[in-house]
Design an enzyme around this catalytic site. Structure first.
Site, PDB file in Angstrom:
ATOM      1  CB  VAL A 273      -0.941   0.000   1.226  1.00 31.97           C
ATOM      2  CG1 VAL A 273      -1.838   1.236   1.205  1.00 31.97           C
ATOM      3  CG2 VAL A 273      -1.785  -1.281   1.246  1.00 31.97           C
TER       4      VAL A 273
ATOM      5  CG  HIS B  75       9.547   1.104   1.772  1.00 29.08           C
ATOM      6  ND1 HIS B  75       8.602   0.285   2.322  1.00 29.08           N
ATOM      7  CD2 HIS B  75      10.706   0.407   1.798  1.00 29.08           C
ATOM      8  CE1 HIS B  75       9.160  -0.862   2.658  1.00 29.08           C
ATOM      9  NE2 HIS B  75      10.431  -0.813   2.360  1.00 29.08           N
TER      10      HIS B  75
END
Length: 166
Positions: A84, A90
């Site tokens: 998500v 990241h």
């Protein structure tokens, strides 16, 4: 010109399927796994012919897939996870590296791997996609296992044809 055609084969009877599930975003991953296993059973894959292992997150999935491939025990594999988007880079790193690793393992070992790692912006999007993605991965794993077996058998036929010519 005549062309051969190999139709989609979704018969999972006798196939051995390995599943690697990430534990990060566990509720989403549990839904993916439930949908995938249920579809595998509908396609004829026996429960005892399915092995599920879990790993901490999406980046660990390729190594577990590689070890499963090295065992030589599986006709196809499934990778399940959910990444998500957050506020940092990241997301892109995990999405890109896990996907590239999965592809590399499948190609290196000639084992079909259905990539069921969701890459979404929100938890809501992830939950909305779990059922369909889990089912799709099961179907892709079975179809590709059967296709690879059929294509491998062509190579065996060519070897026999060469022997007949001698």
């Amino acid at each position: 010109m005549d062309h051969g055609f190999y139709p989609s084969n979704l018969d999972g009877e006798g196939l051995r399927i390995g599943i690697v599930q990430a534990r990060f975003n566990e509720p989403v991953c549990a839904e993916l796994l439930e949908a995938c296993v249920a579809e595998l059973e509908k396609l004829g894959v026996e429960g005892e012919d399915t092995l599920v292992v879990t790993v901490p997150g999406a980046l660990e999935i390729p190594l577990a897939l590689q070890k499963m491939c090295e065992s030589g025990q599986f006709d196809a594999l499934v990778a399940l996870g959910a990444v998500v988007r957050g506020e940092t880079y990241h997301f892109e790193l995990v999405s890109n590296e896990s996907g590239a690793g999965i592809t590399r393992v499948g190609l290196d070992f000639n084992v079909p791997i259905a990539n069921g790692i969701l890459t979404v912006d929100t938890d809501e999007q992830a939950h909305a996609r779990t059922r369909e993605k889990g089912r799709d991965c099961a179907r892709a794993a079975v179809e590709m296992a059967n296709l690879v077996a059929a294509l491998d058998s062509l190579r065996g036929q060519e070897d026999e044809d060469e022997d007949d010519d001698e």
